[in-house]
Design a protein around this motif. Sequence first.
Motif, PDB file in Angstrom:
ATOM      1  N   ALA A  19       0.836  -1.206   0.000  1.00  0.00           N
ATOM      2  CA  ALA A  19       0.000   0.000   0.000  1.00  0.00           C
ATOM      3  C   ALA A  19       0.870   1.255   0.000  1.00  0.00           C
ATOM      4  O   ALA A  19       0.570   2.237  -0.685  1.00  0.00           O
ATOM      5  CB  ALA A  19      -0.930  -0.013   1.206  1.00  0.00           C
ATOM      6  N   ALA A  20       1.958   1.219   0.772  1.00  0.00           N
ATOM      7  CA  ALA A  20       2.854   2.381   0.835  1.00  0.00           C
ATOM      8  C   ALA A  20       3.472   2.671  -0.523  1.00  0.00           C
ATOM      9  O   ALA A  20       3.664   3.835  -0.899  1.00  0.00           O
ATOM     10  CB  ALA A  20       3.940   2.149   1.885  1.00  0.00           C
ATOM     11  N   GLU A  21       3.776   1.617  -1.275  1.00  0.00           N
ATOM     12  CA  GLU A  21       4.329   1.799  -2.614  1.00  0.00           C
ATOM     13  C   GLU A  21       3.350   2.514  -3.531  1.00  0.00           C
ATOM     14  O   GLU A  21       3.749   3.184  -4.490  1.00  0.00           O
ATOM     15  CB  GLU A  21       4.703   0.444  -3.216  1.00  0.00           C
ATOM     16  CG  GLU A  21       5.936  -0.196  -2.597  1.00  0.00           C
ATOM     17  CD  GLU A  21       6.250  -1.543  -3.219  1.00  0.00           C
ATOM     18  OE1 GLU A  21       5.499  -1.953  -4.146  1.00  0.00           O
ATOM     19  OE2 GLU A  21       7.230  -2.172  -2.800  1.00  0.00           O
ATOM     20  N   ARG A  22       2.058   2.373  -3.255  1.00  0.00           N
ATOM     21  CA  ARG A  22       1.030   3.041  -4.056  1.00  0.00           C
ATOM     22  C   ARG A  22       0.755   4.461  -3.575  1.00  0.00           C
ATOM     23  O   ARG A  22      -0.128   5.132  -4.095  1.00  0.00           O
ATOM     24  CB  ARG A  22      -0.273   2.235  -3.996  1.00  0.00           C
ATOM     25  CG  ARG A  22      -0.171   0.849  -4.607  1.00  0.00           C
ATOM     26  CD  ARG A  22      -1.407   0.028  -4.298  1.00  0.00           C
ATOM     27  NE  ARG A  22      -2.641   0.680  -4.733  1.00  0.00           N
ATOM     28  CZ  ARG A  22      -3.858   0.277  -4.380  1.00  0.00           C
ATOM     29  NH1 ARG A  22      -3.992  -0.769  -3.570  1.00  0.00           N
ATOM     30  NH2 ARG A  22      -4.919   0.906  -4.830  1.00  0.00           N
ATOM     31  N   GLY A  23       1.487   4.915  -2.562  1.00  0.00           N
ATOM     32  CA  GLY A  23       1.302   6.276  -2.066  1.00  0.00           C
ATOM     33  C   GLY A  23       0.318   6.391  -0.929  1.00  0.00           C
ATOM     34  O   GLY A  23      -0.089   7.498  -0.576  1.00  0.00           O
ATOM     35  N   LEU A  24      -0.056   5.249  -0.320  1.00  0.00           N
ATOM     36  CA  LEU A  24      -0.995   5.256   0.800  1.00  0.00           C
ATOM     37  C   LEU A  24      -0.214   5.191   2.109  1.00  0.00           C
ATOM     38  O   LEU A  24       0.573   4.274   2.324  1.00  0.00           O
ATOM     39  CB  LEU A  24      -1.958   4.072   0.699  1.00  0.00           C
ATOM     40  CG  LEU A  24      -2.865   4.067  -0.532  1.00  0.00           C
ATOM     41  CD1 LEU A  24      -3.492   2.689  -0.728  1.00  0.00           C
ATOM     42  CD2 LEU A  24      -3.948   5.130  -0.396  1.00  0.00           C
ATOM     43  N   TYR A  92      -4.001  10.864  -2.706  1.00  0.00           N
ATOM     44  CA  TYR A  92      -5.379  10.450  -2.973  1.00  0.00           C
ATOM     45  C   TYR A  92      -6.418  11.238  -2.181  1.00  0.00           C
ATOM     46  O   TYR A  92      -7.568  11.317  -2.587  1.00  0.00           O
ATOM     47  CB  TYR A  92      -5.548   8.959  -2.655  1.00  0.00           C
ATOM     48  CG  TYR A  92      -4.705   8.050  -3.499  1.00  0.00           C
ATOM     49  CD1 TYR A  92      -5.030   7.798  -4.826  1.00  0.00           C
ATOM     50  CD2 TYR A  92      -3.564   7.448  -2.977  1.00  0.00           C
ATOM     51  CE1 TYR A  92      -4.244   6.959  -5.606  1.00  0.00           C
ATOM     52  CE2 TYR A  92      -2.767   6.610  -3.750  1.00  0.00           C
ATOM     53  CZ  TYR A  92      -3.113   6.373  -5.055  1.00  0.00           C
ATOM     54  OH  TYR A  92      -2.346   5.559  -5.831  1.00  0.00           O
ATOM     55  N   HIS A  93      -6.024  11.790  -1.009  1.00  0.00           N
ATOM     56  CA  HIS A  93      -6.993  12.468  -0.146  1.00  0.00           C
ATOM     57  C   HIS A  93      -8.191  11.546   0.079  1.00  0.00           C
ATOM     58  O   HIS A  93      -9.339  11.896  -0.172  1.00  0.00           O
ATOM     59  CB  HIS A  93      -7.407  13.805  -0.753  1.00  0.00           C
ATOM     60  CG  HIS A  93      -6.243  14.689  -1.079  1.00  0.00           C
ATOM     61  ND1 HIS A  93      -5.573  15.424  -0.128  1.00  0.00           N
ATOM     62  CD2 HIS A  93      -5.593  14.906  -2.255  1.00  0.00           C
ATOM     63  CE1 HIS A  93      -4.570  16.075  -0.691  1.00  0.00           C
ATOM     64  NE2 HIS A  93      -4.555  15.777  -1.976  1.00  0.00           N
ATOM     65  N   LEU A  94      -7.857  10.349   0.566  1.00  0.00           N
ATOM     66  CA  LEU A  94      -8.817   9.257   0.658  1.00  0.00           C
ATOM     67  C   LEU A  94      -9.991   9.588   1.579  1.00  0.00           C
ATOM     68  O   LEU A  94      -9.832  10.172   2.656  1.00  0.00           O
ATOM     69  CB  LEU A  94      -8.101   8.009   1.169  1.00  0.00           C
ATOM     70  CG  LEU A  94      -8.753   6.652   0.923  1.00  0.00           C
ATOM     71  CD1 LEU A  94      -8.856   6.371  -0.569  1.00  0.00           C
ATOM     72  CD2 LEU A  94      -7.936   5.566   1.609  1.00  0.00           C
ATOM     73  N   ILE A  95     -11.185   9.190   1.130  1.00  0.00           N
ATOM     74  CA  ILE A  95     -12.408   9.249   1.923  1.00  0.00           C
ATOM     75  C   ILE A  95     -12.947   7.823   1.992  1.00  0.00           C
ATOM     76  O   ILE A  95     -13.151   7.184   0.962  1.00  0.00           O
ATOM     77  CB  ILE A  95     -13.468  10.159   1.283  1.00  0.00           C
ATOM     78  CG1 ILE A  95     -12.933  11.585   1.094  1.00  0.00           C
ATOM     79  CG2 ILE A  95     -14.751  10.168   2.105  1.00  0.00           C
ATOM     80  CD1 ILE A  95     -13.815  12.451   0.201  1.00  0.00           C
ATOM     81  N   GLY A 141     -11.050  12.744  -2.562  1.00  0.00           N
ATOM     82  CA  GLY A 141     -11.628  14.077  -2.451  1.00  0.00           C
ATOM     83  C   GLY A 141     -10.701  15.131  -3.003  1.00  0.00           C
ATOM     84  O   GLY A 141      -9.518  14.859  -3.281  1.00  0.00           O
ATOM     85  N   PRO A 142     -11.175  16.354  -3.169  1.00  0.00           N
ATOM     86  CA  PRO A 142     -10.314  17.446  -3.638  1.00  0.00           C
ATOM     87  C   PRO A 142      -9.219  17.724  -2.609  1.00  0.00           C
ATOM     88  O   PRO A 142      -9.425  17.559  -1.406  1.00  0.00           O
ATOM     89  CB  PRO A 142     -11.284  18.635  -3.752  1.00  0.00           C
ATOM     90  CG  PRO A 142     -12.646  18.025  -3.803  1.00  0.00           C
ATOM     91  CD  PRO A 142     -12.579  16.776  -2.986  1.00  0.00           C
ATOM     92  N   PRO A 143      -8.057  18.148  -3.072  1.00  0.00           N
ATOM     93  CA  PRO A 143      -6.945  18.377  -2.142  1.00  0.00           C
ATOM     94  C   PRO A 143      -7.177  19.511  -1.165  1.00  0.00           C
ATOM     95  O   PRO A 143      -6.538  19.556  -0.110  1.00  0.00           O
ATOM     96  CB  PRO A 143      -5.765  18.681  -3.074  1.00  0.00           C
ATOM     97  CG  PRO A 143      -6.382  19.148  -4.345  1.00  0.00           C
ATOM     98  CD  PRO A 143      -7.663  18.374  -4.474  1.00  0.00           C
TER      99      PRO A 143
END
Length: 286
Positions: A19-24, A92-95, A141-143
């Motif tokens: 997941a960290a490799e994907r930027g999470l 990603y600004h994950l929601i 979501g938007p940054p």
Amino acid sequence: MATTDRQATTLALAHALSAAERGLAVLPLSRTKLPALRSPHHDDSGPACHGECGRFGHGVYDASTDPARVREMFAAAPWATGYGIACGLPPYHLIGVDLDTKSGTDAPAALRELGLRHLFTVPDTVVVLTPSGGRHLWLTGPPDVVVPNSASRLAPGIDIRGAGGYLVGSGSRTAHGAYGTLPGTAHLPPAACPPALLRLLLPPPRTPHRALADPGHGHGLVHFVLTAHEGQRNTRLFWAACRAYENGLGPALAAPLTEAARRTGLTEQEARATIASAARMTGRRP
């Protein structure tokens, strides 16, 4: 530690690194789904620390995309059997939309009803299945928008994981079972949150309170921005600017907030854009 626990820890670390490799940004979790590392300040009575001390144990504020740091956290918590994914952080600004099916609730049906009422549909996206039969929908979501965490505010059984919250990652094992990705969704990128749904997730603008419109309150907001570390700078600035405009301090604090954000590493253009976005979101003019 039992062999099964060692295997669960190894598997959780592998999934967390992926997941960290994907930027999470990730952090280790215990079988209770809580952060595995205890706060180093549990006996302190001083101001809250969000990781500025450099030690582990600050919950979601420990979350990182750095493989070396992720390995260090898991090494410090060999009892961890899962990992959390921090929400609200770039890129990603994950929601997270947590749909529960326990206690007689039908959250998926409630979400569909909200979609019909407010004219939105949830696009195809990553879906994580929980041991209890629930689902976590990943949206972006938007940054420059801060989505707060909430529990059953939209409808019974629908919880939202936003800034300051985290989602249990696929491959985690808890006391109730394992989390896994819904077949056919693992390859998908998190989909953009529909604007109509995003509006439902944001709290309504508050009426300004004269009692808060004082210099002391403004100094607190500026300090909040100044103490932001990488990964929180824009989120903190947006939150502080929203509070400033809601309390009638927006015009007076625009320049101090811009300077505070610039000191943390944002450019002046980025800071001004975020403050302007906060003004629009709260119904004020920048």
